[in-house]
Scaffold this motif. Structure first.
Motif, short mmCIF file in Angstrom:
data_model
loop_
_atom_site.label_atom_id
_atom_site.label_comp_id
_atom_site.label_asym_id
_atom_site.label_seq_id
_atom_site.Cartn_x
_atom_site.Cartn_y
_atom_site.Cartn_z
N VAL A 8 0.83 -1.20 0.00
CA VAL A 8 0.00 0.00 0.00
C VAL A 8 0.87 1.26 0.00
CG1 VAL A 8 -1.64 1.34 1.40
CG2 VAL A 8 -1.99 -1.12 1.06
N ASP A 9 2.00 1.18 0.69
CA ASP A 9 2.91 2.33 0.76
C ASP A 9 3.76 2.49 -0.50
OD1 ASP A 9 2.02 2.99 3.30
OD2 ASP A 9 3.61 1.85 4.31
N ALA A 10 4.09 1.35 -1.15
CA ALA A 10 5.07 1.40 -2.23
C ALA A 10 4.49 1.36 -3.64
CB ALA A 10 6.06 0.23 -2.06
N VAL A 11 3.25 0.91 -3.78
CA VAL A 11 2.64 0.79 -5.11
C VAL A 11 1.80 2.04 -5.38
CG1 VAL A 11 1.08 -0.55 -6.56
CG2 VAL A 11 2.63 -1.72 -4.95
N ILE B 22 5.55 -6.20 -4.44
CA ILE B 22 5.62 -4.79 -4.84
C ILE B 22 5.93 -4.67 -6.32
CG2 ILE B 22 6.96 -2.65 -4.57
CD1 ILE B 22 7.20 -3.37 -1.57
N ASP B 23 6.91 -5.44 -6.80
CA ASP B 23 7.26 -5.42 -8.22
C ASP B 23 6.08 -5.87 -9.08
OD1 ASP B 23 9.78 -4.55 -7.55
OD2 ASP B 23 10.74 -6.52 -7.79
N PHE B 24 5.37 -6.88 -8.60
CA PHE B 24 4.22 -7.43 -9.33
C PHE B 24 3.14 -6.38 -9.51
CE2 PHE B 24 0.06 -9.65 -9.08
CZ PHE B 24 0.16 -10.45 -10.20
N TRP B 25 2.74 -5.73 -8.44
CA TRP B 25 1.65 -4.76 -8.54
C TRP B 25 2.08 -3.49 -9.27
CZ3 TRP B 25 -2.66 -7.04 -8.14
CH2 TRP B 25 -2.88 -8.07 -7.22
N ASN B 26 3.34 -3.11 -9.12
CA ASN B 26 3.82 -1.95 -9.87
C ASN B 26 3.85 -2.24 -11.37
OD1 ASN B 26 4.27 0.23 -8.09
ND2 ASN B 26 6.15 -0.72 -7.30
N LEU C 5 -5.69 -11.90 -10.47
CA LEU C 5 -4.33 -11.55 -10.86
C LEU C 5 -3.31 -12.13 -9.89
CD1 LEU C 5 -4.89 -7.85 -12.01
CD2 LEU C 5 -4.10 -9.75 -13.46
N GLY C 6 -3.68 -12.20 -8.62
CA GLY C 6 -2.80 -12.85 -7.64
C GLY C 6 -2.55 -14.30 -8.02
N ARG C 7 -3.59 -14.98 -8.49
CA ARG C 7 -3.44 -16.36 -8.94
C ARG C 7 -2.49 -16.45 -10.14
NH1 ARG C 7 -7.61 -20.01 -7.56
NH2 ARG C 7 -6.50 -21.48 -8.91
N VAL C 8 -2.63 -15.49 -11.05
CA VAL C 8 -1.75 -15.45 -12.23
C VAL C 8 -0.30 -15.27 -11.80
CG1 VAL C 8 -1.12 -14.12 -14.28
CG2 VAL C 8 -3.53 -14.61 -13.79
N GLY C 9 -0.07 -14.33 -10.88
CA GLY C 9 1.28 -14.07 -10.40
C GLY C 9 1.89 -15.28 -9.72
N ALA C 10 1.06 -16.03 -8.99
CA ALA C 10 1.56 -17.23 -8.33
C ALA C 10 2.06 -18.24 -9.36
CB ALA C 10 0.46 -17.84 -7.47
N SER C 11 1.33 -18.38 -10.48
CA SER C 11 1.75 -19.30 -11.54
C SER C 11 3.08 -18.87 -12.15
CB SER C 11 0.67 -19.39 -12.63
OG SER C 11 -0.49 -20.03 -12.15
N LEU D 206 8.39 -11.27 -14.71
CA LEU D 206 7.19 -10.43 -14.63
C LEU D 206 6.92 -9.66 -15.92
CD1 LEU D 206 7.41 -8.95 -11.00
CD2 LEU D 206 5.92 -10.77 -11.85
N SER D 207 7.89 -9.61 -16.80
CA SER D 207 7.65 -8.94 -18.08
C SER D 207 6.55 -9.63 -18.88
CB SER D 207 8.95 -8.88 -18.90
OG SER D 207 9.42 -10.19 -19.19
#
Length: 362
Positions: free
Chosen positions: A187-190, A245-249, A286-292, A300-301
Motif C-alpha cells: 500500500v505504501d510502495a505501489v 511490490i514489483d508485481f503490482w507496480n 491476478l494474484g493467482r496469475v502471479g503465483a503461476s 514479470l515482463s
C-alpha cells in the motif's frame, strides 16, 4: 455448564456496579481457572436450547486459542465472565465502604461461565502441552447468578453490543502475520494503492473514491504469495515483499485503466463504471496469475501481454466467467475462472476456461 470449586479461595478483588448489578473483578491463575471452571462440553448439546445458558462449544476454536497461547511470548485475552450464587460468596472490604477488598469463594459454590468458555478450554489445552503456563493469569468478572433465565440474559447482553472489527482493520492492527505487513508495504510502495486504499471497509460502493480495500489487497497477496507463517525467515519475507511490490507496480503500468488511476487522471469511481479491472475479483484473479508465474520462474515482463486485454465490463469474453448480464458475480468459482482466463491470455494454459455461470438465464 455449572461446576463446583474444589478448595476455598480468598482472592483480591474490586467491587463495581453496572445498572442494578453489583459485580466483582479479580485475577485468577490459569492453573486455578481450569480447575474451578471445569465442565463437560458434551452436556450442552444434550439440553434443549431454552435450557442452555451458553452456546455450544465450537471445538475447532479450542486448538486455535491454544496455538495462539503457545505460539507467542506476548498474548492477551479479555476477561471471562462467570455467574455465582450471591449467597455463596463474601466480599470483605479493606475498610468500611471501600470497593477494594478480598473475595471469599467457597468450595460448594456453583459457577456458570457466561462468556469465555472457548478461552478456558483453549487455556486448558495449552496447559496440557506446557504446564509452566499455570502461573499466567486472566481477569475474571463475577456476577450474581439469578438462575437460567438470568444467565441467558447475561449471555445475550454480553454479545448484543459486541461488534466484530472489519477484516481490513484486523489486517491494519495485526502486526504478527507477515502477509499483513507485506500488504501494508505494498500500500505504501505501489502508486496505484497509495492514498486509494480503504483501511476500514471490506467492500467499496460504486462511487467510493478508493481503488481497493486493505482486505482485498491482502487476499490478492495471499493468492500471489501463498501461506507465509509467523516466524518465517526474514529473508523469505523480504523476498516475498519485493516480489509483491514489483508485481503490482508492473501491473499498474499495463492493466487498463490503472495507469490513468495512478496518474490521477481517472478516479476509481469512474473506472468502476466501465471496467472490470477496478473490482477486487480481478485483484484476486491476478494474484493467482502471479503465483503461476512465480512457480514457473517466468519473468514479470510476461504480464505486459495483459495490456492487450479488453478490461471493459461490456467485453463478451467475461460473460459466464464473472459477468452475468449487467452484473459482476463474485464467487470462488468466478474468481477462479477469471484467473484461468487471464492465464490463457498469457499462454499459461492451452485453452480458455469454460463458463461457470448460466448465461441462458441472464
Amino acid at each position: 455448564m455449572r461446576t463446583s470449586l474444589q478448595a476455598t479461595f480468598r482472592v483480591p478483588a474490586t467491587r463495581g456496579r453496572m445498572g442494578n448489578t453489583t459485580y466483582y473483578t479479580t485475577s485468577l491463575r490459569f492453573g486455578i481457572v481450569v480447575k474451578v471452571f471445569v465442565y463437560d462440553p458434551e452436556d450442552m448439546p444434550a439440553l434443549p436450547p431454552e435450557d442452555r445458558t451458553q452456546r455450544e462449544l465450537k471445538k475447532r476454536r479450542v486448538p486455535e486459542i491454544a496455538e495462539y497461547i503457545l505460539g507467542h511470548d506476548d498474548y492477551i485475552f479479555s476477561a471471562v465472565t462467570v455467574s455465582v450464587d450471591v449467597n455463596s460468596f463474601e466480599f470483605e472490604s479493606v475498610e468500611p465502604g471501600s470497593d477494594i477488598g478480598v473475595l471469599h469463594l467457597p468450595p460448594d459454590a456453583d459457577y456458570i461461565v457466561n462468556d469465555g468458555q472457548h478461552r478456558i478450554a483453549g487455556i486448558a489445552q495449552a496447559l496440557r502441552e506446557d504446564p509452566t503456563l499455570a502461573n499466567d493469569s486472566i481477569s475474571v468478572v463475577l456476577l450474581p447468578d439469578g438462575g437460567t433465565q438470568r444467565s441467558q440474559q447475561i449471555f445475550s447482553d454480553l454479545n448484543r453490543t459486541v461488534h466484530k472489527t472489519s477484516k481490513s482493520l484486523d489486517i491494519l492492527y495485526d502486526h504478527r502475520l507477515p502477509i499483513n505487513q507485506i500488504t501494508m508495504d505494498c500500500v505504501d510502495a505501489v502508486q496505484l494503492f497509495q492514498g486509494r486504499t480503504d483501511k476500514e471497509r471490506v467492500s467499496l460502493s460504486v462511487r467510493n473514491q478508493n481503488f481497493a480495500t486493505l482486505s482485498g489487497i491482502q487476499r490478492a497477496n495471499t493468492q500471489l504469495l501463498g501461506d507465509i507463517p509467523e516466524g518465517a525467515d526474514d529473508a523469505d519475507i523480504s523476498a516475498a515483499r519485493d516480489y509483491a511490490i514489483d508485481f503490482w507496480n508492473r501491473l499498474t503500468q499495463v492493466v487498463s485503466p490503472w495507469p490513468e488511476i495512478a496518474a490521477g487522471t481517472k478516479t476509481p469511481a469512474e473506472a468502476r463504471q466501465d471496467y472490470l479491472s477496478s473490482y477486487t475479483l480481478v485483484l484476486w484473479a491476478l494474484g493467482r496469475v502471479g503465483a503461476s508465474l512465480r512457480e514457473q520462474g517466468i519473468d514479470l515482463s510476461a504480464l505486459d501481454a495483459l495490456a492487450e486485454v479488453d478490461w471493459r465490463k461490456s467485453n463478451s469474453e467475461w460473460e459466464g466467467i464473472c459477468v452475468l448480464g449487467q452484473s459482476i458475480i463474485t464467487r470462488t468459482s468466478t474468481r477462479d475462472a477469471t484467473g484461468e482466463l487471464l492465464k490463457y491470455k498469457l499462454g499459461l494454459r492451452p485453452d480458455a476456461p469454460a463458463a461457470v455461470l448460466d448465461t441462458e438465464t441472464s
